[in-house]
Design a protein around this motif. Sequence first.
Motif, PDB file in Angstrom:
ATOM      1  N   LEU A  65      15.716  12.198  18.565  1.00  0.00           N
ATOM      2  CA  LEU A  65      14.913  10.967  18.698  1.00  0.00           C
ATOM      3  C   LEU A  65      14.432  10.772  20.129  1.00  0.00           C
ATOM      4  CD1 LEU A  65      16.813   8.469  16.329  1.00  0.00           C
ATOM      5  CD2 LEU A  65      14.682   9.724  15.893  1.00  0.00           C
ATOM      6  N   ILE A  66      15.268  11.082  21.114  1.00  0.00           N
ATOM      7  CA  ILE A  66      14.839  10.966  22.515  1.00  0.00           C
ATOM      8  C   ILE A  66      13.738  11.988  22.799  1.00  0.00           C
ATOM      9  CG2 ILE A  66      15.518  11.178  24.934  1.00  0.00           C
ATOM     10  CD1 ILE A  66      18.409  10.505  24.067  1.00  0.00           C
ATOM     11  N   ARG A 103      15.684   1.223  17.831  1.00  0.00           N
ATOM     12  CA  ARG A 103      16.854   2.039  18.187  1.00  0.00           C
ATOM     13  C   ARG A 103      17.728   1.319  19.198  1.00  0.00           C
ATOM     14  NH1 ARG A 103      13.952   6.754  20.603  1.00  0.00           N
ATOM     15  NH2 ARG A 103      16.030   7.405  21.247  1.00  0.00           N
ATOM     16  N   LYS A 156       4.718  10.681  23.870  1.00  0.00           N
ATOM     17  CA  LYS A 156       3.935   9.987  24.897  1.00  0.00           C
ATOM     18  C   LYS A 156       3.188  10.980  25.794  1.00  0.00           C
ATOM     19  CE  LYS A 156       7.684   7.495  25.546  1.00  0.00           C
ATOM     20  NZ  LYS A 156       8.732   6.497  25.377  1.00  0.00           N
ATOM     21  N   SER A 178      10.468  11.081  21.192  1.00  0.00           N
ATOM     22  CA  SER A 178       9.921   9.878  21.829  1.00  0.00           C
ATOM     23  C   SER A 178       9.206  10.248  23.134  1.00  0.00           C
ATOM     24  CB  SER A 178      11.074   8.900  22.102  1.00  0.00           C
ATOM     25  OG  SER A 178      10.689   7.860  22.963  1.00  0.00           O
ATOM     26  N   ILE A 179       9.892  10.981  23.987  1.00  0.00           N
ATOM     27  CA  ILE A 179       9.296  11.345  25.280  1.00  0.00           C
ATOM     28  C   ILE A 179       8.081  12.254  25.075  1.00  0.00           C
ATOM     29  CG2 ILE A 179       9.690  12.643  27.428  1.00  0.00           C
ATOM     30  CD1 ILE A 179      12.609  11.624  27.354  1.00  0.00           C
ATOM     31  N   PHE A 182      19.606   9.434  32.498  1.00  0.00           N
ATOM     32  CA  PHE A 182      19.766   9.063  31.106  1.00  0.00           C
ATOM     33  C   PHE A 182      20.862   9.922  30.469  1.00  0.00           C
ATOM     34  CE2 PHE A 182      18.222   8.548  26.763  1.00  0.00           C
ATOM     35  CZ  PHE A 182      17.984   7.192  26.777  1.00  0.00           C
ATOM     36  N   TYR A 195      11.475   2.763  19.278  1.00  0.00           N
ATOM     37  CA  TYR A 195      12.367   2.709  20.440  1.00  0.00           C
ATOM     38  C   TYR A 195      13.035   1.336  20.515  1.00  0.00           C
ATOM     39  CZ  TYR A 195      13.891   4.162  25.168  1.00  0.00           C
ATOM     40  OH  TYR A 195      14.620   4.518  26.282  1.00  0.00           O
TER      41      TYR A 195
HETATM   42  N1  URA Z   1      13.001   7.479  27.081  1.00  0.00           N
HETATM   43  C1  URA Z   1      12.082   7.452  26.094  1.00  0.00           C
HETATM   44  O1  URA Z   1      10.885   7.348  26.373  1.00  0.00           O
HETATM   45  N2  URA Z   1      12.494   7.515  24.842  1.00  0.00           N
HETATM   46  C2  URA Z   1      13.783   7.599  24.503  1.00  0.00           C
HETATM   47  O2  URA Z   1      14.083   7.659  23.335  1.00  0.00           O
HETATM   48  C3  URA Z   1      14.735   7.626  25.527  1.00  0.00           C
HETATM   49  C4  URA Z   1      14.303   7.575  26.816  1.00  0.00           C
END
Ligand code: URA
Length: 433
Positions: A179-180, A168, A187, A183-184, A207, A165
């Motif tokens: 990728l977003i 990026r 987690k 990423s989310i 966002f 992140y």
């Molecule tokens: N929030 C995230 O956790 N990851 C991203 O890539 C964008 C927003």
Amino acid sequence: MRTVDLIAKKRDGGELSRSEIEYLIQGYTDGSIPDYQISALAMAIYFRGMTAQERADLTMAMVESGDQIDLSAIAGVKVDKHSTGGVGDTTTLVLAPLVASVGVPVAKMSGRGLGHTGGTIDKLESISGFHVEIGNDQFVDLVNRNGVAVIGQSGDLTPADKKLYSLRDVTATVDSIPLIASSIMSKKIASGANAIVLDVKTGDGAFMKEMEDTRKLAAAMVDIGNRVGRRTIAIISDMSQPLGYAIGNALEVKEAIDTLNGQGPADLYELSLTLGSHMVVLAGKAKTEAEAREMLEQSVRSGRALDKFKTFISAQGGDTAVVDRPELLPAASYRIDVPAREDGYISAIAAEQLGTAAMMLGAGRATKESAIDLAVGIVLHKKVGDRVAKGEPLATIHSNRERPDEVLESFYESIAISKQQVNKPQLIFGVIG
Ligand code: URA
Ligand code: CA
């Protein structure tokens, strides 16, 4: 395997296999693959996209790059909620006790705010004594005992995502839906939930500012979750204006208490009921959303939701007196009413700019290192569609500076008033999954 060959494969539109993605993510996490190669890869993904299988594989490779929270000692289906971030988004504070009060276990890890969006942990810390540094055993114990706990990030979750992140951010590759989404979702999955309800925001303060992108992002995240065995659904909700009336930490705690009392803003309550009823159904506590909604509304009416909030606060060391007496929360020295400069109807409240105005007061962090002021913020008195008369207060600014002139200017810039009547914006645009 040679990294350069995998970059070329993606550059030319090929599909990376699971083992190729694992090789890249492991190598990046342990430092054997350098930033410049992963930068090139991220740019190739930006232009070429990823298949549904690649997105899921990337997500799981990032999950496996670090610790994963084990919630198996908590009985029942653990349902997590995640919001893609908004301004004045107070839903977690309402939802955690609300769904816990009907028997859905809530084991939530939350973050701090950055930029124009606030963080649940900061908000909760405006309650005197409340603490979030809790180890995993005690976390599980609290959820088993009270049905709810909210803690800060513990352990080393998804280190690959942290590195990627940041990379990026400086290589113009943040705005890539695969990728977003990975990423989310990495987690959320590493945090241990069995099922996930996503609140994907759309509009100025979100966002994703365009509906088409929002739907694609929501669909990608739902697909990833379901592919890796976590039942996932997404609600698309409006963030063209702030949610509720309050923006700022202690101010939002008060707004959450009002909502749990059945006296909060209509939009915040409606979104909480919508997200909450999906959580209740996924947890298997109701058969239909209508049944779940009735349970949640009944819990608010009977006071059980508010009692659960008290139990939750008290179990984490917080002073529950604030629930009955919100005036005990940190309060700013100055309350400045902002009068309307003309008659008309509110036609826009630019959420991002208002979030930034609240940050300038001290409610949010410009950088990760900034300190925040829990007392300050903005309380709107009008929302889009409301009528206003010249001189009537549009909002009250809660400030610890006597004359926050630049905040006032920014506030006026964020509000548009029209002579024509304006409809209230739609709050919920659909459910995916
Ligand atoms: N929030 C995230 O956790 N990851 C991203 O890539 C964008 C927003
Ligand atoms: Ca709010």
